[in-house]
Motif scaffolding. Structure first.
Motif, PDB file in Angstrom:
ATOM      1  N   UNK A 244       0.951  -1.358  -0.368  1.00 45.29           N
ATOM      2  CA  UNK A 244       0.247  -0.116   0.046  1.00 45.29           C
ATOM      3  C   UNK A 244       0.802   1.406   0.718  1.00 45.29           C
ATOM      4  N   UNK A 245       1.840   1.692   0.786  1.00 44.15           N
ATOM      5  CA  UNK A 245       2.497   2.782   1.395  1.00 44.15           C
ATOM      6  C   UNK A 245       3.328   2.677  -0.555  1.00 44.15           C
ATOM      7  N   UNK A 246       4.193   1.820  -0.134  1.00 43.03           N
ATOM      8  CA  UNK A 246       5.357   2.348  -1.588  1.00 43.03           C
ATOM      9  C   UNK A 246       4.333   1.898  -2.774  1.00 43.03           C
ATOM     10  N   UNK A 247       3.362   1.221  -3.174  1.00 45.13           N
ATOM     11  CA  UNK A 247       2.328   1.850  -4.231  1.00 45.13           C
ATOM     12  C   UNK A 247       2.242   3.146  -4.640  1.00 45.13           C
ATOM     13  N   UNK A 248       1.785   4.100  -3.188  1.00 48.02           N
ATOM     14  CA  UNK A 248       1.227   5.122  -2.827  1.00 48.02           C
ATOM     15  C   UNK A 248       1.654   6.459  -3.399  1.00 48.02           C
ATOM     16  N   UNK A 249       3.159   6.404  -3.620  1.00 51.87           N
ATOM     17  CA  UNK A 249       3.581   7.211  -4.801  1.00 51.87           C
ATOM     18  C   UNK A 249       3.137   7.228  -6.149  1.00 51.87           C
ATOM     19  N   UNK A 250       3.500   5.833  -6.447  1.00 54.51           N
ATOM     20  CA  UNK A 250       2.513   6.101  -7.883  1.00 54.51           C
ATOM     21  C   UNK A 250       1.840   6.366  -8.445  1.00 54.51           C
ATOM     22  N   UNK A 251       0.264   6.497  -7.038  1.00 53.56           N
ATOM     23  CA  UNK A 251      -1.445   6.508  -7.311  1.00 53.56           C
ATOM     24  C   UNK A 251      -1.580   7.501  -8.676  1.00 53.56           C
ATOM     25  N   UNK A 252      -1.361   9.046  -7.883  1.00 51.76           N
ATOM     26  CA  UNK A 252      -1.273   9.686  -8.706  1.00 51.76           C
ATOM     27  C   UNK A 252      -0.793   9.589 -10.334  1.00 51.76           C
ATOM     28  N   UNK A 253       0.216   9.048 -11.165  1.00 50.30           N
ATOM     29  CA  UNK A 253       0.922   8.528 -12.153  1.00 50.30           C
ATOM     30  C   UNK A 253      -0.224   7.213 -13.218  1.00 50.30           C
ATOM     31  N   UNK A 254      -0.858   6.521 -11.841  1.00 52.42           N
ATOM     32  CA  UNK A 254      -1.510   5.566 -11.858  1.00 52.42           C
ATOM     33  C   UNK A 254      -2.766   5.932 -12.627  1.00 52.42           C
ATOM     34  N   UNK A 255      -3.865   6.609 -12.040  1.00 59.26           N
ATOM     35  CA  UNK A 255      -5.264   7.074 -12.198  1.00 59.26           C
ATOM     36  C   UNK A 255      -4.811   8.061 -13.990  1.00 59.26           C
ATOM     37  N   UNK A 256      -3.927   9.447 -13.459  1.00 58.88           N
ATOM     38  CA  UNK A 256      -3.621   9.777 -15.232  1.00 58.88           C
ATOM     39  C   UNK A 256      -3.241   8.594 -16.119  1.00 58.88           C
ATOM     40  N   UNK A 257      -2.350   7.917 -15.833  1.00 51.11           N
ATOM     41  CA  UNK A 257      -2.798   7.041 -17.471  1.00 51.11           C
ATOM     42  C   UNK A 257      -3.780   6.112 -17.910  1.00 51.11           C
ATOM     43  N   UNK A 258      -4.405   5.902 -16.524  1.00 47.58           N
ATOM     44  CA  UNK A 258      -5.513   4.644 -17.021  1.00 47.58           C
ATOM     45  C   UNK A 258      -5.996   5.163 -17.367  1.00 47.58           C
ATOM     46  N   UNK A 259      -6.600   7.159 -16.627  1.00 44.64           N
ATOM     47  CA  UNK A 259      -7.833   7.689 -17.416  1.00 44.64           C
ATOM     48  C   UNK A 259      -7.317   8.032 -18.680  1.00 44.64           C
ATOM     49  N   UNK A 260      -6.001   8.564 -18.817  1.00 43.51           N
ATOM     50  CA  UNK A 260      -6.023   9.114 -19.990  1.00 43.51           C
ATOM     51  C   UNK A 260      -5.895   7.827 -21.447  1.00 43.51           C
TER      52      UNK A 260
END
Length: 312
Positions: free
Chosen positions: A46-62
Motif C-alpha cells: 500500500x505505502x510503496x505503491x502510494x507514490x505512484x497512485x497519481x501516475x496510475x490514475x492519470x495514465x489509466x484515465x488518459x
C-alpha cells in the motif's frame, strides 16, 4: 481566459490527486494495521505503491479516454524528472548516501525494465494486455525482492500506525473519499491537459512529458527536498528508484491490463533519455556510494538539454 481556466483546473487536478493519494494510503494502511496485517506487508504494498497512485490514475484515465500519448508520456516523463530534477536538486542541496543494495540491484533493475518497456513498445507500437501481464510478472519479482530485503533488516517504507481515535468507519471514509479524489483529480487533469495541448498546438506527448509528469512527481519532489533540508537523505535515492520501478511495472502494467496502451515511435527518444538518466545515476554512485553536488549539477544540466530538445 479559457487558458487560465484550464491551468487552474490542472492545478486543482494535481491537488486532488496528491491529497487523495495521501488520504487513501493513510486510510488503507491504518485499516490494514487494525485488521492485523503485518506492517512489513503494508509497507511493501500500500505505502510503496502510494507514490505512484497519481501516475496510475492519470495514465489509466488518459488511456480510457483515448488520450494515448499522455499515458506513456506521464510515466516516462515522471521517471526522467524523478532522477534528473528531483535527485539533481536534492544532490545540490547536500550529498546523498546510497545503500549498497540500491547500487547493486535496484538501479540495474530499473535500467533493465526501462529497456523492456522500450522493446515492448517498439515491437508493435502498443503495450498489449499480455505484455501488461509480463510487466506485472516483473512486479511480483520486485515485491519478493523487497520482502527478502526487509526480512534481512532493511525496513520498508514508513507505515502509518492506527491509533485509538482511528475508528474503522473513519478509515473507510478516508479510503472512499481519497479514492474518489484520485479518480476525480485524474479526470480533471487529463481533460485540462488535453485542452491545453489543443489550445497551444502542442502534442499530448509533450504535455505528458512535461506538465503532467511534473504535477504527478510533485509528491516525490516535496518529500526528497524536505528530507534533504532536514539532513534525512538516507533513503532518498532508494525511494526515487522504487518509485520509477513502480511507475513502469505497476502503472503501465495495470493500465495495459485494463486497455492496450499506445506507444508511438516518438517515445523512443524519451525512453532512451530515461535509460540514460538511470545509467548516469548508476555511474555517479557506483564508486563512492554517494550522490554529490557535481553529480546533482550534471543531472540538472542533463534535464536542461533534454528540455531544449523537447521544445525545439
Amino acid at each position: 481566459m479559457d487558458v487560465v481556466i484550464q491551468l487552474l483546473l490542472l492545478v486543482v487536478g494535481f491537488v486532488l490527486l496528491m491529497k487523495g493519494a495521501d488520504w487513501f494510503v493513510e486510510g488503507a494502511s491504518k485499516l490494514a494495521d487494525k485488521l492485523g496485517i503485518p506492517q512489513l506487508v503494508i509497507g511493501l504494498t500500500i505505502v510503496a505503491m502510494g507514490t505512484s497512485l497519481p501516475e496510475a490514475a492519470v495514465s489509466i484515465t488518459s488511456a480510457l479516454k483515448g488520450s494515448a500519448e499522455l499515458t506513456i508520456g506521464n510515466v516516462v516523463g515522471s521517471n526522467i524528472l524523478n532522477i534528473l530534477i528531483i535527485l539533481g536538486v536534492t544532490g545540490v542541496i547536500c550529498a546523498i548516501p546510497v545503500q549498497k543494495s540500491t547500487v547493486r540491484y535496484e538501479i540495474p533493475f530499473m535500467i533493465g525494465i526501462t529497456v523492456v518497456l522500450a522493446v515492448l513498445g517498439l515491437a508493435d507500437h502498443v503495450v498489449s494486455r499480455p505484455e501488461g501481464v509480463i510487466l506485472w510478472g516483473f512486479m511480483i519479482v520486485y515485491l519478493l525482492y523487497l520482502l527478502r530485503m526487509a526480512k534481512n533488516g532493511q525496513p520498508p517504507e514508513e507505515v502509518p500506525e492506527a491509533g485509538k481515535n482511528d475508528k474503522i468507519l473513519k478509515l473507510l471514509l478516508l479510503i472512499v473519499i481519497g479514492g474518489a479524489m484520485i479518480v476525480l483529480g485524474s479526470d480533471v487533469t487529463v481533460n485540462a491537459a488535453t485542452a491545453l495541448a489543443e489550445k497551444f498546438g502542442m502534442s499530448e506527448r509533450l504535455i505528458g512529458l512535461t506538465i503532467v509528469a511534473f504535477g504527478t512527481s510533485l509528491p516525490e519532489l516535496v518529500t526528497s527536498v524536505t528530507a534533504a533540508l532536514k539532513g534525512k537523505t538516507d533513503i532518498a535515492v532508494g525511494n526515487i528508484v522504487g518509485s520509477n520501478i513502480f511507475n513502469i511495472l505497476f502503472v503501465v502494467g495495470t493500465t495495459a491490463l485494463i486497455t492496450p496502451v499506445v506507444y508511438s515511435p516518438e517515445f523512443m527518444v524519451d525512453t532512451l533519455t530515461a535509460i540514460g538518466a538511470a545509467v548516469l545515476l548508476l555511474v555517479c554512485v557506483l564508486r563512492r556510494k554517494k550522490l554529490g553536488r557535481l553529480a546533482g549539477i550534471a543531472m540538472l544540466l542533463g534535464y536542461g538539454a533534454y528540455f531544449v530538445y523537447l521544445i525545439r
